[in-house]
Design a protein around this motif. Structure first.
Motif, PDB file in Angstrom:
ATOM      1  N   ARG A  34       0.837  -1.205   0.000  1.00 37.87           N
ATOM      2  CA  ARG A  34       0.000   0.000   0.000  1.00 37.87           C
ATOM      3  C   ARG A  34       0.876   1.262   0.000  1.00 37.87           C
ATOM      4  N   PHE A  35       1.896   1.256   0.848  1.00 41.08           N
ATOM      5  CA  PHE A  35       2.756   2.435   0.902  1.00 41.08           C
ATOM      6  C   PHE A  35       3.512   2.625  -0.407  1.00 41.08           C
ATOM      7  N   ILE A  36       3.980   1.542  -1.004  1.00 39.90           N
ATOM      8  CA  ILE A  36       4.675   1.640  -2.301  1.00 39.90           C
ATOM      9  C   ILE A  36       3.738   2.235  -3.345  1.00 39.90           C
ATOM     10  N   ALA A  37       2.469   1.799  -3.327  1.00 36.92           N
ATOM     11  CA  ALA A  37       1.487   2.333  -4.275  1.00 36.92           C
ATOM     12  C   ALA A  37       1.299   3.831  -4.061  1.00 36.92           C
ATOM     13  N   PHE A  38       1.154   4.228  -2.786  1.00 34.91           N
ATOM     14  CA  PHE A  38       1.029   5.662  -2.509  1.00 34.91           C
ATOM     15  C   PHE A  38       2.276   6.408  -2.969  1.00 34.91           C
ATOM     16  N   PHE A  39       3.448   5.861  -2.692  1.00 36.87           N
ATOM     17  CA  PHE A  39       4.699   6.553  -2.995  1.00 36.87           C
ATOM     18  C   PHE A  39       4.818   6.824  -4.492  1.00 36.87           C
ATOM     19  N   LYS A  40       4.329   5.902  -5.318  1.00 38.75           N
ATOM     20  CA  LYS A  40       4.365   6.113  -6.768  1.00 38.75           C
ATOM     21  C   LYS A  40       3.476   7.296  -7.156  1.00 38.75           C
ATOM     22  N   VAL A  41       2.311   7.394  -6.539  1.00 34.97           N
ATOM     23  CA  VAL A  41       1.415   8.529  -6.796  1.00 34.97           C
ATOM     24  C   VAL A  41       2.042   9.817  -6.279  1.00 34.97           C
ATOM     25  N   PHE A  42       2.632   9.743  -5.108  1.00 31.93           N
ATOM     26  CA  PHE A  42       3.293  10.903  -4.488  1.00 31.93           C
ATOM     27  C   PHE A  42       4.384  11.460  -5.398  1.00 31.93           C
ATOM     28  N   MET A  43       5.197  10.591  -5.970  1.00 30.81           N
ATOM     29  CA  MET A  43       6.275  11.020  -6.862  1.00 30.81           C
ATOM     30  C   MET A  43       5.722  11.763  -8.087  1.00 30.81           C
ATOM     31  N   LEU A  44       4.600  11.272  -8.601  1.00 35.31           N
ATOM     32  CA  LEU A  44       4.002  11.900  -9.789  1.00 35.31           C
ATOM     33  C   LEU A  44       3.663  13.356  -9.538  1.00 35.31           C
ATOM     34  N   SER A 311       5.216  -0.885   6.436  1.00 38.94           N
ATOM     35  CA  SER A 311       3.889  -1.421   6.739  1.00 38.94           C
ATOM     36  C   SER A 311       3.093  -0.458   7.613  1.00 38.94           C
ATOM     37  N   ARG A 312       3.769   0.148   8.585  1.00 43.57           N
ATOM     38  CA  ARG A 312       3.078   1.126   9.443  1.00 43.57           C
ATOM     39  C   ARG A 312       2.610   2.329   8.637  1.00 43.57           C
ATOM     40  N   LEU A 313       3.424   2.749   7.687  1.00 39.90           N
ATOM     41  CA  LEU A 313       3.010   3.856   6.821  1.00 39.90           C
ATOM     42  C   LEU A 313       1.892   3.417   5.871  1.00 39.90           C
ATOM     43  N   GLY A 314       1.912   2.138   5.499  1.00 36.40           N
ATOM     44  CA  GLY A 314       0.839   1.629   4.650  1.00 36.40           C
ATOM     45  C   GLY A 314      -0.517   1.662   5.325  1.00 36.40           C
ATOM     46  N   VAL A 315      -0.538   1.528   6.643  1.00 37.42           N
ATOM     47  CA  VAL A 315      -1.795   1.579   7.393  1.00 37.42           C
ATOM     48  C   VAL A 315      -2.470   2.938   7.229  1.00 37.42           C
TER      49      VAL A 315
END
Length: 383
Positions: A34-44, A311-315
């Motif tokens: 989940r966090f990796i998915a967010f991070f990709k959006v964040f980078m955009l 994982s904690r950030l993914g929450v």
């Protein structure tokens, strides 16, 4: 004694036939994904750099993060509904709907209010954005902003409303999945998923052929079904709805899938241009395999613990997704006012650290003091 013996025998039989149903542990690694998915959006959404070619390239394809979110939702929601049907023979649509509402609605509506307040304030101060269309409450509050964006051929003004098209699709997915699970017996579920996947490919081909003026593909539920179906098939497989069922996956297989996922995340924009109407299907398969590799038992070397930082950030990834665009926009306005060039190499580092740190802080506070209250109500009254 005879009755007690029969009950014990029945309990043992249930445990033997349905060991997966009784396992209520939280899947490891998924929160990190989940966090990796967010991070990709964040980078955009970060600003581009001057002559920072590698950085600018890595920013591309932020939609891949949303794709992973969709596959994850397809898996987790299907897993919940399949377990309900296996355990009780039916699902409780009212209970399911309100549980999802208490998770999604509070932060969604708060984000909509923030967007409209931001538009009003920036317009009053004379610093409003000219790009995008003026949003209308009817579409924003009824989870129809993605369709408004399709018809307008643009994104709405106001953050975080600009990224809420994906949350609208999520809400439409919940409604569609309730309908499917009410009327589809589990023995026909895999076939139904297959039909939905074919429908998605056909709908994309039709939209390209007959509605080229609209950017429909992937912007609404039907043309995005591959993602949700891929996750649903993983859930069906994990719950033994189709065979053969592999109980474990080895280290090398996991590593291969993760490497393939990383390559696709990095270069998805190129793959999309190459595969055309099948691009979403290809990415759905890869991300589905990634989820499958993460939830199946196997070598622990490739497991990211629920206690790990990622994982904690993914929450809190939902809050990160909602709040990161207001944070980025605010920092850009602040740096512009101060005359600070944040598009140099050092400036990008400063901007990145500040934007991510502030987003994490706000999302953490939101989860603790705002979202958490609704989650407590959900868990108390909607078991």
């Amino acid at each position: 004694m005879c009755i007690i013996g029969l009950k014990l025998k029945r309990t043992l039989l249930i445990c033997h036939l349905k060991p997966i149903l009784l396992n209520k542990k939280r899947y490891q690694t998924l929160d990190a994904i989940r966090f990796i998915a967010f991070f990709k959006v964040f980078m955009l959404h970060l600003p581009e750099g001057h002559n920072a070619h590698v950085y600018n390239f890595l920013k591309l394809g932020g939609g891949t993060g949303v794709s992973i979110f969709f596959v994850l939702s397809g898996f987790l929601i299907s897993d919940i509904l399949i377990r309900q049907k296996l355990n009780y023979g039916k699902i409780n649509p009212v209970n399911f709907f309100w549980r999802r509402a208490l998770r999604i609605w509070p932060l969604y509506f708060l984000g909509v209010v923030i967007a409209y307040l931001g538009i009003a304030l920036t317009s009053h101060w004379g610093i409003s954005e000219s790009a995008g269309y003026a949003p209308q409450p009817f579409y924003s509050f009824l989870f129809l902003e993605n369709y408004k964006s399709i018809f307008e051929g643009n994104y709405p003004r106001g953050v975080p409303l600009q990224v809420f098209w994906s949350l609208c699709i999520e809400e439409h997915f919940y409604l569609l999945w309730i309908f499917i699970f009410i009327f589809t017996p589990l023995k026909h579920l895999v076939k139904t998923f297959g039909g939905l996947w074919v429908l998605a490919i056909i709908s994309r081909a039709v939209s390209i052929q007959f509605l080229p003026q609209y950017h429909i593909n992937g912007a609404e539920i039907i043309t995005s079904l591959d993602y949700f179906v891929a996750g649903g098939l993983v859930a069906a497989y994990m719950n033994g709805l189709f065979a053969p069922r592999i109980s474990k996956i080895n280290y090398k297989s996991k590593l291969t899938v993760y490497i393939l996922t990383a390559i696709f995340l990095t270069f998805q924009q190129l793959w999309f241009d190459f595969f055309g109407v099948f691009a979403i299907s290809i990415s759905a398969i890869i991300y589905g395999l990634c989820i499958l590799s993460s939830v199946m038992e196997g070598d622990n070397k490739l497991v990211i613990s629920n206690t790990a930082l990622m994982s904690r950030l993914g929450v809190i990834s939902y809050g990160l997704y909602v709040f990161h665009t207001p944070v980025i926009m605010s920092l850009r306005k602040l740096f512009d006012k101060l005359g600070y060039d944040y598009q140099t190499n050092f400036g990008l580092i400063v901007f990145f650290v500040l934007a991510l740190s502030i987003s994490i802080l706000i999302a953490s506070l939101s989860y603790r003091f705002y979202e958490g209250r609704f989650l407590t109500l959900r868990d108390k009254y909607l078991s």
